[in-house]
Design a protein around this motif. Structure first.
Motif, short mmCIF file in Angstrom:
data_model
loop_
_atom_site.label_atom_id
_atom_site.label_comp_id
_atom_site.label_asym_id
_atom_site.label_seq_id
_atom_site.Cartn_x
_atom_site.Cartn_y
_atom_site.Cartn_z
N SER A 44 1.39 5.66 -0.75
CA SER A 44 0.76 6.02 -2.02
C SER A 44 1.86 6.26 -3.04
O SER A 44 3.04 6.42 -2.68
CB SER A 44 -0.12 7.27 -1.88
OG SER A 44 0.69 8.43 -1.72
N LYS A 78 -9.58 0.98 -9.83
CA LYS A 78 -9.13 2.36 -9.68
C LYS A 78 -9.91 3.27 -10.65
O LYS A 78 -9.40 3.70 -11.69
CB LYS A 78 -7.62 2.47 -9.91
CG LYS A 78 -7.02 3.77 -9.39
CD LYS A 78 -5.50 3.71 -9.44
CE LYS A 78 -4.86 5.01 -8.98
NZ LYS A 78 -5.06 5.28 -7.55
N GLY A 95 -2.94 -1.23 -3.72
CA GLY A 95 -1.91 -0.23 -3.94
C GLY A 95 -0.62 -0.82 -4.50
O GLY A 95 -0.11 -1.82 -3.99
N GLU A 151 -9.21 2.45 4.25
CA GLU A 151 -8.02 3.08 3.69
C GLU A 151 -8.17 4.59 3.81
O GLU A 151 -9.19 5.10 4.26
CB GLU A 151 -7.81 2.67 2.23
CG GLU A 151 -9.00 2.97 1.33
CD GLU A 151 -8.90 2.32 -0.04
OE1 GLU A 151 -7.78 1.90 -0.42
OE2 GLU A 151 -9.93 2.22 -0.72
N THR A 202 2.28 0.86 -4.45
CA THR A 202 3.28 1.16 -3.43
C THR A 202 3.11 0.25 -2.23
O THR A 202 4.10 -0.20 -1.62
CB THR A 202 3.18 2.64 -3.00
OG1 THR A 202 3.23 3.47 -4.18
CG2 THR A 202 4.31 3.03 -2.07
N ARG A 203 1.87 -0.07 -1.88
CA ARG A 203 1.60 -1.01 -0.80
C ARG A 203 2.30 -2.33 -1.04
O ARG A 203 2.98 -2.88 -0.15
CB ARG A 203 0.08 -1.24 -0.68
CG ARG A 203 -0.33 -2.30 0.35
CD ARG A 203 -1.81 -2.66 0.17
NE ARG A 203 -2.27 -3.60 1.19
CZ ARG A 203 -2.07 -4.92 1.15
NH1 ARG A 203 -1.40 -5.46 0.13
NH2 ARG A 203 -2.53 -5.69 2.12
N ASN A 245 -4.84 6.67 -0.32
CA ASN A 245 -3.67 5.94 0.16
C ASN A 245 -4.10 4.71 0.97
O ASN A 245 -5.25 4.60 1.39
CB ASN A 245 -2.79 6.85 1.02
CG ASN A 245 -3.60 7.68 2.01
OD1 ASN A 245 -4.17 7.16 2.97
ND2 ASN A 245 -3.66 8.99 1.78
N ASN A 246 -3.16 3.80 1.19
CA ASN A 246 -3.38 2.64 2.06
C ASN A 246 -2.87 2.95 3.46
O ASN A 246 -1.86 3.62 3.63
CB ASN A 246 -2.65 1.42 1.50
CG ASN A 246 -3.26 0.91 0.20
OD1 ASN A 246 -2.62 0.93 -0.84
ND2 ASN A 246 -4.50 0.45 0.24
#
Length: 287
Positions: free
Chosen positions: A246, A151, A209, A183, A211-212, A187-188
């Motif tokens: 995300s 990242k 991610g 992606e 959140t993913r 976001n994913n």
């Protein structure tokens, strides 16, 4: 109230915060970042972000600026000082200021990493009205470097992608490489077909991610079918639903891709249920 930010051990009014022009984050994009959401004054999935930060630093042979415990304390202090109820905390670590410009890494024993953090207040971010209508995306070629799993602060092309989408009258862009979606710009990406959630598997091609990971875990716990594999834009256009995840948007329905409506052209039940589960479960474990 002036926003209070954090720079290398100091809490400062944002107007007084500075970083050297020789900092490698500025000169070389030699840095990594994380964004942690805040809901109800508490941090969402802080542990996940800490683990990914450590991984990004390790992949770039960059020293950690402080311990996880110290990072947590700084996050909490910034939330308190800025009276954040809902919003985000942005964290950036760079290889620091070696005193001049040079392609070679500086000696980490001499040049310490730079750590900056700031808050962004987003009242009601979990109740965004966009969720009820969904967003439109376009597809663009993915021409980023090959280590998207790190990242880094190299965000020029994602920014360009956002602007391409805006120019096309859309909200975001999904990137495509070798015929398959990698992606979104930040976001994913996912599609849903016949009740099955499909999203690209983890590799160096996409960001891992936080959140993913949580959403897929919750989906499996809810007995939803998950298939991790690449999918094409054509598959996405023919899907029953599409959405992205995300840290700041949580689970966001996608209702149009390259001008083609997805399913009924409105947020689908799988995406909306996943959003509901994610917010409910994440609030339970927020710290």
């Amino acid at each position: 109230m002036s926003r209070i930010v954090y720079v290398n051990g100091q809490y400062l009014p944002e107007a007084e915060a500075t970083v050297s022009i020789f900092d490698r984050g500025f000169l070389m994009a030699d840095g990594v970042y994380e964004v942690t959401s805040v809901l109800g004054g508490k941090l969402i999935d802080f542990a996940g972000h800490s683990v990914r930060l450590a991984r990004s630093l390790n992949e770039l042979d960059m020293a950690a600026p402080c311990s996880d415990e110290e990072l947590l304390e700084i996050h909490r202090e910034l939330v308190a000082r800025n009276e954040i109820t809902d919003g985000m905390i942005y964290l950036q670590v760079t290889r620091g200021n070696p005193g001049d410009r040079d392609f070679a890494y500086p000696d980490p024993a001499v040049t310490k990493p730079t750590l900056v953090m700031f808050t962004q207040s987003k009242p009601g971010m979990a109740d965004s009205p966009v969720t009820k209508t969904g967003i439109k995306v376009i597809s663009i070629e993915d021409i980023r470097w090959g280590r998207r799993d790190i990242k880094t602060v190299q965000l020029l092309y994602p920014s360009m992608g956002k602007m391409m989408a805006k120019k096309a009258g859309a909200d975001d862009a999904w990137m495509v490489e070798d015929g398959a979606v990698t992606e979104g710009t930040s976001n994913n990406a996912y599609i849903v077909k016949n009740g099955r959630i499909i999203t690209r598997q983890l590799s160096t091609d996409i960001l891992h991610g936080i959140t993913r990971a949580a959403v897929l875990r919750f989906a499996k716990e809810a007995q939803m079918m998950v298939e991790e594999r690449p999918f094409t834009i054509e598959e996405a256009q023919a899907a029953d639903e599409a959405f992205f995840t995300s840290a700041s948007a949580f689970v966001m329905p996608v209702v149009e891709i390259d001008g083609a409506s997805i399913g009924a052209g409105k947020p689908g039940p799988v995406a909306m249920r996943l959003r509901e589960i994610y917010l409910e479960e994440s609030r339970k474990t927020a710290i």
